[in-house]
Design a protein around this motif. Structure first.
Motif, short mmCIF file in Angstrom:
data_model
loop_
_atom_site.label_atom_id
_atom_site.label_comp_id
_atom_site.label_asym_id
_atom_site.label_seq_id
_atom_site.Cartn_x
_atom_site.Cartn_y
_atom_site.Cartn_z
N PHE A 115 34.24 91.86 -26.43
CA PHE A 115 33.68 93.17 -26.76
C PHE A 115 33.36 93.85 -25.43
CE2 PHE A 115 30.09 95.86 -28.33
CZ PHE A 115 30.87 96.67 -29.13
N TRP A 116 34.24 94.74 -25.00
CA TRP A 116 34.17 95.28 -23.65
C TRP A 116 32.92 96.10 -23.34
CZ3 TRP A 116 34.00 100.45 -22.72
CH2 TRP A 116 34.44 101.31 -23.73
N PRO A 117 32.27 96.79 -24.30
CA PRO A 117 31.06 97.53 -23.91
C PRO A 117 29.94 96.63 -23.37
CG PRO A 117 31.90 98.39 -25.97
CD PRO A 117 32.67 97.15 -25.67
N ILE A 118 29.84 95.41 -23.88
CA ILE A 118 28.82 94.50 -23.37
C ILE A 118 29.15 94.11 -21.94
CG2 ILE A 118 27.88 92.17 -23.62
CD1 ILE A 118 28.00 92.56 -26.62
N LEU A 119 30.41 93.82 -21.65
CA LEU A 119 30.81 93.49 -20.29
C LEU A 119 30.55 94.66 -19.34
CD1 LEU A 119 34.17 91.54 -20.64
CD2 LEU A 119 31.94 90.66 -20.04
#
Length: 193
Positions: free
Chosen positions: A141-145
């Motif tokens: 889940f790219w927004p967390i990264l």
């Protein structure tokens, strides 16, 4: 048995020669690019833009981008840090002045600009090649990264800026410093009769 080793050596000679010639030519052009820092950085921006476009259009490989961001942040810290950290080592020669009365000592980076540029460019090229292999496309889940990387960047830069303020050094030099010579005192003194 001797025929096998003889053929293996004969077959590897052209490959070794090509590798040596390629390495020599690569080093030649790399050395010639050294004084052209603006052109080098423009090329790196082009490589970075190609990588970003590839990741954007594929809609994947976010874990590679995160790893690339952490690596670039690590390189940036090395670029902004002095070669000798005044908190860790006390040296007689090349150290940062800690008081206003100390003599001027030039800022020597832990990671020189050329190595910084070369490492970043190589990292973007390796990350670009990695986007062609689906094994590296780990679903995340790219927004967390992205949020985690931004928090890490802000905290790291805050610590680095506080270190710069505490030891009073500026790692960036804008423009070339020129010697203007001594101001003539003839204009301020009156002519004698």
């Amino acid at each position: 048995m001797e025929g096998v080793s003889g053929d293996g050596v004969a077959a590897s000679l052209p490959l070794a020669k090509w590798r040596s010639d390629f390495s020599r030519a690569f080093r030649y052009y790399l050395d010639r690019s050294t004084p052209h820092s603006v052109g080098r950085w423009m090329g790196t921006l082009g490589v970075a833009a190609i990588y970003v476009l590839r990741v954007y259009f594929i809609q994947g490989f976010y874990i590679i981008s995160y790893g690339l961001g952490i690596y670039v942040l690590n390189l940036l810290i090395g670029f902004l840090s002095p070669k000798v950290d005044p908190e860790l080592e006390v040296m007689d020669g090349a150290s940062l002045p800690t008081k206003g009365s100390d003599e001027f000592r030039p800022f020597i980076r832990r990671l020189p600009e050329f190595k910084f540029w070369y490492s970043i460019t190589k990292a973007f090229c390796v990350a670009f090649v990695m986007t062609f292999f689906s094994v590296f496309d780990v679903p995340v889940f790219w927004p967390i990264l992205l949020c985690y990387w931004i928090v890490l960047f802000v905290l790291t830069m805050k610590r680095q800026i506080l270190h710069m303020i505490k030891y009073r050094y500026v790692p960036l030099n804008i423009g070339k410093q020129r010697y203007t010579g001594k101001k003539s005192s003839a204009s301020s003194s009156s002519p004698k009769d």
